[in-house]
Design an enzyme around this catalytic site. Structure first.
Site, PDB file in Angstrom:
ATOM      1  CD  GLU A 399      -1.485  -2.557   1.861  1.00 12.90           C
ATOM      2  OE1 GLU A 399      -0.364  -2.451   2.173  1.00 12.90           O
ATOM      3  OE2 GLU A 399      -2.188  -3.350   1.868  1.00 12.90           O
ATOM      4  CG  HIS A 461      -9.366  -6.889   8.113  1.00 15.28           C
ATOM      5  ND1 HIS A 461      -8.632  -7.101   8.919  1.00 15.28           N
ATOM      6  CD2 HIS A 461      -9.385  -7.153   7.013  1.00 15.28           C
ATOM      7  CE1 HIS A 461      -7.768  -7.764   8.337  1.00 15.28           C
ATOM      8  NE2 HIS A 461      -8.219  -7.758   6.938  1.00 15.28           N
TER       9      HIS A 461
END
Ligand SMILES: Cc1ncc(C[n+]2csc(CCOP(=O)(O)OP(=O)(O)O)c2C)c(N)n1
Ligand SMILES: [Mg+2]
Length: 652
Positions: A399, A461
């Site tokens: 990322e 998450h």
């Protein structure tokens, strides 16, 4: 170094140390150490035209070690860029000087990107190199055939982002990427052996890079390594063994040269040692002329190139023309004709499939979550090692690098990068997101799984504070659309905004449409708008975003059955609402005394709309692992609970 080249390099050294001394702050060590290397690069290799800093086929020079900003400013001034005058250099680090503490990107100046957060420049450079390859495939090698050079220090290479970016660059075989590693074995805390014992050669080779080693003060070695790198089949790192603070009798080779002025006495000693008998900021005409001539070379090169360019001009302009409007118009009508209950990540995919058919400059990708972020459509072609004809990048689980690379892709010349990950991992993207916003780049962050609505994957998450944190970044539009129509409108806003990056926060779970009638106007462009009301006269305003707009409607209707009337405001983008006229905002925000907000995330960024007395329904704790409807219930995000609390607030 020959006498002539030594003089050129010393010009950089003295401009740098004198500017740092005058500002009484800054970093002299790196420019003194790397002056020889960049002199050889600029004199013999770098393709650039100071008269047109925007020439698309210029070599890119990225100073990842941004603290050494005076090195860049000196080079730009000396080679004749109009963006930087001697006065600007004297104003180093002063308010509004182009010679800011760290290089700040500005179009048409020679400052290719903003650097300072170490390692980011490396990822940007990978983006530049990738953009070059992609555009070369589109326009031909007579139009695009440049190198990207990145100067990185020990610090850049210690940062995690460098590992990600270098690994991907090696994998993709970006042969036009050349790193100059200022291998001076010093960082702020002292010698780098305090904290690192990597075998750099092995590290780079294992990424698929060539690794050359030179003495960074030896002209011949530098020249030859650069020559070799020109023809490499893979990206190349040239490790330049340099002495930080080169020329300073008492500080060279030590951390004390890194980040503070050398002091007047020491500077006098440097003048003696390097035989530089010129006053601060007084450049000998001969040396200045020599540097200017280096800058003039590029004019001819660009002229030669223009002949080829004229033949391809139409193609280039068409590629960057960004004609999306029609796609949006047609699809918007189709959405209403076939109303569907789908997740907004899926809505996003449907839009992308159509955009990709007509647009040549969108470059998609995902950090290994293509199927979850719905970023890859059936109309995409994958970019592969050595094969750049595609328009989709598998960034891998990287990322940090993905976002830094997207900045480079956008900065290069106008490609439109978008990249996906889960919203929770925006934390891994944040440094680059902040830089996209600061640099005013149109980078689009597609971030799905935008709340506890993702369910069983649980608190690790489930984003909570991410929306709020991203909304606090200046010049970043955070969109959280409520259904397919809003998703389309938000995509359109993201694409049409040439000077802001956007985050599209999208759901994993399916959402019922909240927009059931065709409205030509882009309602999301207001940031917030009324989506329903239960009476002409209302006593309550309900603000909600994304997946909670449906819930807000449900609450509103429930209350109406008990003669409590309300209006629901969908807020797809808080920042755009803040930009509306006072009259518009008043209408949205101040019609009722009682206000509530509903969003499955941190509540702290709703107070500005609902006031201190309003009720914010959200989550100020980590999420929970369970089927998502149960998680909503657990956190009180149900119409029953909200209705009950509202009645208490209204004393009913
Ligand atoms: C992400 C990040 N962390 C910390 C810093 C603060 N910082 C600036 S320069 C530097 C040391 C860099 O060492 P090196 O790259 O070897 O530069 P040199 O001292 O050789 O010039 C640090 C820690 C920063 N700019 N960015
Ligand atoms: Mg160092």
């Amino acid at each position: 170094m020959s006498k002539k080249n030594k003089d050129l390099a010393n010009a950089i050294r003295f401009l740098s140390i004198d500017a740092v001394q005058k500002a009484n702050s800054g970093h002299p060590g790196m420019p003194m150490g790397m002056a020889d290397v960049v002199t050889i690069l600029f004199k013999y290799y770098l393709k650039f035209n100071p008269q047109n800093p925007n020439w698309i086929n210029r070599d890119r020079f990225v100073l990842s070690a941004g603290h050494g900003s005076m090195l860049l400013y000196s080079l730009l001034y000396l080679t004749g860029y109009k963006s930087i005058s001697l006065n600007d250099i004297k104003n180093f680090r002063q308010l509004n000087s182009i010679c800011a503490g760290h290089p700040e990107y500005k179009i048409n100046t020679g400052i290719e990107t903003t650097t300072g957060p170490l390692g980011q420049g490396i990822a940007n450079a990978v983006g530049f190199a990738l953009a070059e390859e992609i555009l070369k495939k589109k326009f031909g090698k007579n139009i695009l055939n440049h190198k990207t050079y990145v100067l990185a220090g020990d610090g850049c290479l210690m940062e995690g982002i460098s590992h990600e970016a270098l690994s991907l660059a090696g994998h993709l075989r970006l042969k036009n990427l050349i790193m100059l590693f200022d291998n001076n074995s010093i960082s702020i805390d002292g010698p780098t052996n305090l904290s690192v014992s990597d075998n750099y050669k092995k590290r780079f080779n294992s990424y698929g890079w060539d690794y050359l080693e030179v003495d960074g003060h030896n002209e011949k070695q530098i020249y030859n390594a650069l020559k070799k790198a020109q023809k490499a089949k893979r990206p190349t790192t040239i490790s330049c063994k340099t002495t930080i603070g080169y020329g300073s009798p008492n500080k060279s080779g030590t951390a004390s040269a890194h980040g503070s002025p050398l002091g007047k006495d020491e500077i006098n000693l440097v003048r003696k040692k390097l035989k530089w008998n010129h006053e601060p900021f007084k450049m000998p005409q001969k040396i200045l002329r020599e540097w200017k001539e280096i800058g003039l070379k590029g004019i001819k090169e660009e002229l030669k190139w223009t002949k080829y360019y004229n033949k391809k001009k139409k193609l280039v302009e068409k590629t960057f023309s960004n004609k999306f409007k029609r796609v949006f118009e047609i699809q918007k009508q189709n959405i209403i004709k076939n109303l569907e209950t789908i997740a907004t990540r899926k809505s996003s995919e449907k839009i992308l499939a159509n955009l990709t058919k007509v647009n040549n400059s969108l470059i998609g990708g995902s950090a290994d979550l293509s199927g979850s972020n719905n970023t890859k459509t059936k109309n995409h072609t994958i970019i592969k090692p050595g094969d750049f004809k595609g328009n989709y990048i598998h960034y891998g689980v990287r990322e940090h690098a993905m976002c830094g690379i997207m900045n480079g892709l956008a900065l290069h010349s106008g490609l439109i990068p978008y990249g996906g990950t889960f919203l929770i991992f925006s934390d891994y993207c944040k440094p680059s997101i902040r830089l996209s916003a600061f640099m005013k780049q149109r980078v689009i962050y597609v971030m799905s799984h935008d709340s506890i609505g993702l369910g069983e994957d649980g608190p690790t998450h489930q984003p909570i504070e991410q929306l709020s944190s991203l909304r606090s970044v200046p010049n970043l539009n955070v969109f959280r659309p409520a259904d397919e129509t809003e998703t389309l409108e938000c995509w359109q806003l993201a694409l049409e905004n040439l000077s802001s990056p956007s985050v599209l926060a999208l759901t994993r779970q399916k959402l019922e449409p909240v927009r059931k009638k065709f409205i030509k106007e882009n309602k999301c462009s207001y940031g917030a708008y009324e989506i329903s009301r239960t009476n002409n006269n209302v006593e309550l305003t309900i603000f909600a975003s994304g997946s909670e707009v449906n819930l807000a409607n449900e609450v509103s209707h429930k209350l109406a059955t008990e003669n409590i009337y309300s209006k629901v405001i969908s807020v797809p983008c808080q920042k755009l609402l803040e930009k509306q006229t006072n009259a518009y905002k008043k209408n949205i925000l101040e019609e009722t005394k009682f206000k509530i907000s509903i969003e499955a995330g941190a509540t702290n960024n709703w107070e500005k709309f609902i006031g201190k007395k309003g009720l914010a329904f959200g989550i100020d704790d980590f999420g929970k692992s369970a089927p998502y409807k149960n998680v909503y219930k657990h956190f009180g995000l149900t119409s029953e609970n909200i209705t009950k609390k509202v009645k208490e607030m209204l004393n009913k």
